[in-house]
Design an enzyme around this catalytic site. Sequence first.
Site, PDB file in Angstrom:
ATOM      1  N   LYS A  80      13.594  12.698 -20.875  1.00  5.50           N
ATOM      2  CA  LYS A  80      13.257  14.034 -20.367  1.00  5.50           C
ATOM      3  C   LYS A  80      11.974  13.967 -19.550  1.00  5.50           C
ATOM      4  O   LYS A  80      11.003  13.313 -19.935  1.00  5.50           O
ATOM      5  CB  LYS A  80      13.094  14.996 -21.553  1.00  5.50           C
ATOM      6  CG  LYS A  80      12.878  16.453 -21.163  1.00  5.50           C
ATOM      7  CD  LYS A  80      12.773  17.323 -22.418  1.00  5.50           C
ATOM      8  CE  LYS A  80      12.568  18.792 -22.087  1.00  5.50           C
ATOM      9  NZ  LYS A  80      12.442  19.628 -23.309  1.00  5.50           N
ATOM     10  N   SER A 155      15.395  23.656 -23.290  1.00  8.24           N
ATOM     11  CA  SER A 155      14.960  23.221 -21.981  1.00  8.24           C
ATOM     12  C   SER A 155      15.460  21.829 -21.604  1.00  8.24           C
ATOM     13  O   SER A 155      15.408  21.436 -20.439  1.00  8.24           O
ATOM     14  CB  SER A 155      13.429  23.231 -21.908  1.00  8.24           C
ATOM     15  OG  SER A 155      12.864  22.298 -22.836  1.00  8.24           O
ATOM     16  N   SER A 179      14.636  23.118 -28.044  1.00 11.79           N
ATOM     17  CA  SER A 179      15.003  22.503 -26.765  1.00 11.79           C
ATOM     18  C   SER A 179      15.716  21.167 -26.866  1.00 11.79           C
ATOM     19  O   SER A 179      16.165  20.637 -25.852  1.00 11.79           O
ATOM     20  CB  SER A 179      13.762  22.344 -25.881  1.00 11.79           C
ATOM     21  OG  SER A 179      13.292  23.601 -25.469  1.00 11.79           O
TER      22      SER A 179
END
Length: 491
Positions: A80, A155, A179
């Site tokens: 990420k 997210s 997330s």
Amino acid sequence: MTDVTAMTATQIAGLVATGAASAVEVTQAHLDRIAAVDGRVNAFLHVDTEGALAAARDVDARRAAGEELGPLAGVPVAVKDVLTTKGVPTTVGSKILEGWRPPYDSTIVERLRAAGTVMLGKTNMDEFAMGSSTEYSAYGPSRNPWDTDRIPGGSGGGSAAALAAYEAPLAIGSDTGGSIRQPGAVTGTVGAKPTYGGTSRYGLVAFSSSLDTPGPCARTVLDAALLHAAIGGHDPRDSTSIPAPVPDVVAAAKLGATGDLSGVRLGVVTEFGGEGAEPGVTAAFNEAVDTLTKLGAEIVEISCPHFRYALPAYYLIAPSECSSNLARFDGVRFGLRTGDDGNRSLEEVMSLTREAGFGPEVKRRIMLGTYALSSGYYDAYYGQAQKVRTLITRDFTAAFERVDALISPTTPFVAFPLGARTSDPYQMYLADLFTIPSNLYGGPGISVPCGLSDGLPVGLQVMAPTLADDRMYRVAAALESAVGTFTPPAL
């Protein structure tokens, strides 16, 4: 060679260890897969082709030299874009850091490299990890491989989408309010939030420092456990890091995979029973509860009365911390700099830079947090929210005196269409209704696929006490052994 992109991380590691496949072959296969499908998924913001192949060649050389390799050596991983990577762009999904190449690796990335994994690149995300759909990325939304007109969660939707699209067998996410777990649920993958402080935040671009927790994402529970073991543990560079060893999550996952939950007591959170979950989600969850019972678990109802206040408390605490953390993005030290024509004051340049660099959701949360921390309102808002956080922690403590772990749906609904909730922030925030309490408490949580609703994945969440991450892996692996894994339609 068999299509390695369809294999689990455990299977790939076995091939590399025995020499049945080289790390370079495995890496190239995943790079080819990314090239073939990511135009439709947009899971990656940056693909580090040269770096990945160089790391793979290093693994092959070490194996050829007879060096003993770790259990994930040669396995590709997607990271990420919230974690710093030396010399590799780190944008946090924001224009304000477009093109920034950090001079150092985060601890998580250091440990991935030390474990012999091969970093494929950086995955898409809601800007500064603020969102539940990856639609707030400054670089366009990621799409759900189950239905590319739908969101992959947020997210960390890029990491989850990369897994579901078979672009990577492993990925790293970060979980501030759900997330990691919520994207896992809506993409039919596994996402685990470790105990807060069990994984290092050094090099994690901060959103909410008392909540942010990096963790593993995978397609199976065992793969997630192996990744958790590789990245977890104390880090003296992180002041919130727990000076304790990682629980034996791998052994727990293997024990759970036997399908025996005899002697395990699981609590179903009463307050999550009537919170507007879609009928299909509720049905899949109830079927999973029946399955857990058949595996030997004892199911009891547990009331956690203050969980109902978790969402509003979170949306005071997290924005307050974000308003402080994001003050460093001023156009002076690094990143975007706008309006510096020699005729403007420093304050004007800072204002113009932030106006151009931050997206609407980030601005919304900065304003919420700044207001909550302002003179005359601090005690009424931020202070009260922290008191609620204490009450939620007490609910967890009381619950774990009666049960080994708590279970719930991971999210109230399956993946919704792109654009369906962007005009209504509150409806977007509801995606994290069931995941936020664990972040406020600091305990671990995992989402594991438990069924389908109208052809879309549903996740079951297991929440465990702090430093008892192994419990959630055992329960999740047992459920997985009974219901199997879920494969999206071909892209």
